[in-house]
Design a protein around this motif. Structure first.
Motif, PDB file in Angstrom:
ATOM      1  N   GLU A 177      93.993 -22.305  13.069  1.00 39.77           N
ATOM      2  CA  GLU A 177      95.214 -23.104  13.097  1.00 39.77           C
ATOM      3  C   GLU A 177      95.136 -24.302  12.149  1.00 39.77           C
ATOM      4  O   GLU A 177      96.115 -24.639  11.484  1.00 39.77           O
ATOM      5  CB  GLU A 177      95.524 -23.575  14.518  1.00 39.77           C
ATOM      6  N   ASN A 178      93.974 -24.933  12.085  1.00 37.10           N
ATOM      7  CA  ASN A 178      93.800 -26.072  11.194  1.00 37.10           C
ATOM      8  C   ASN A 178      93.961 -25.652   9.731  1.00 37.10           C
ATOM      9  O   ASN A 178      94.621 -26.348   8.948  1.00 37.10           O
ATOM     10  CB  ASN A 178      92.435 -26.709  11.414  1.00 37.10           C
ATOM     11  N   MET A 179      93.379 -24.528   9.362  1.00 37.64           N
ATOM     12  CA  MET A 179      93.487 -24.056   7.988  1.00 37.64           C
ATOM     13  C   MET A 179      94.917 -23.637   7.655  1.00 37.64           C
ATOM     14  O   MET A 179      95.395 -23.888   6.542  1.00 37.64           O
ATOM     15  CB  MET A 179      92.511 -22.900   7.755  1.00 37.64           C
ATOM     16  N   GLN A 213      97.668 -24.865   8.996  1.00 36.94           N
ATOM     17  CA  GLN A 213      98.466 -26.086   8.853  1.00 36.94           C
ATOM     18  C   GLN A 213      98.159 -26.816   7.545  1.00 36.94           C
ATOM     19  O   GLN A 213      99.055 -27.393   6.927  1.00 36.94           O
ATOM     20  CB  GLN A 213      98.222 -27.019  10.037  1.00 36.94           C
ATOM     21  N   THR A 214      96.914 -26.777   7.120  1.00 35.96           N
ATOM     22  CA  THR A 214      96.529 -27.457   5.894  1.00 35.96           C
ATOM     23  C   THR A 214      97.217 -26.830   4.672  1.00 35.96           C
ATOM     24  O   THR A 214      97.641 -27.520   3.767  1.00 35.96           O
ATOM     25  CB  THR A 214      95.003 -27.410   5.705  1.00 35.96           C
ATOM     26  N   PHE A 215      97.301 -25.502   4.664  1.00 38.92           N
ATOM     27  CA  PHE A 215      97.901 -24.798   3.534  1.00 38.92           C
ATOM     28  C   PHE A 215      99.261 -24.213   3.897  1.00 38.92           C
ATOM     29  O   PHE A 215      99.614 -23.120   3.464  1.00 38.92           O
ATOM     30  CB  PHE A 215      96.974 -23.671   3.076  1.00 38.92           C
ATOM     31  N   GLN A 229     102.179 -24.740   2.868  1.00 35.19           N
ATOM     32  CA  GLN A 229     103.112 -24.491   1.779  1.00 35.19           C
ATOM     33  C   GLN A 229     102.888 -23.135   1.100  1.00 35.19           C
ATOM     34  O   GLN A 229     103.748 -22.666   0.357  1.00 35.19           O
ATOM     35  CB  GLN A 229     103.050 -25.618   0.737  1.00 35.19           C
TER      36      GLN A 229
END
Length: 139
Positions: free
Chosen positions: A39-41, A43-45, A47
């Protein structure tokens, strides 16, 4: 050499603990990825288009890389056990050449690594097909 490699294959797959421990690193990485990192990855990417598919395929590629190393190292554990139990002394008194002995260990490790990697790849393919509902086109 082929017979010796076959002996190593039988010894490896007969020991269920060795097989499970070969997959232990993969289980740990998958668990960490699913529980904490996915989930963190994403949300980070956010776009990036189809980021979930991209992250999952990267994860599968990493796991296949880990598998190719850990399973072959587990297979080389047979050689370590043979040396610890001094079975290699028995082999040195037999008519087996030293090259055949080392080649048998290496061939067994390569076959085990390939088998386990293909097995894990098939599991990952089923997961990807199920998760993303990919339909194969016949054109």
């Amino acid at each position: 050499m082929i017979d010796f490699a076959f002996r190593n294959l039988i010894l490896f797959f007969k020991d269920r603990t060795a097989v499970i421990l070969s997959f232990l690193a993969e289980f740990i990485v998958v668990g960490l990825y699913i529980l904490f990192m996915r989930e963190n990855m994403i949300q980070t990417f956010a776009q990036v288009e189809e980021i979930e598919l991209l992250m999952d395929t990267w994860m599968i590629a990493g796991i296949l890389g880990i598998t190719s190393v850990t399973t072959t190292m587990g297979a080389y554990g047979i050689m370590v056990d043979d040396k610890a139990k001094k079975i290699t002394r028995d082999f040195s008194t037999s008519p087996i050449h030293r090259f055949s002995l080392l080649g048998g260990y290496m061939a067994g490790a390569v076959v085990i690594g390939m088998f386990m990697s293909i097995f894990l790849y098939l599991i990952a393919s089923v997961y990807m097909l199920h998760r993303y509902q990919v339909r194969l086109r016949t054109e």
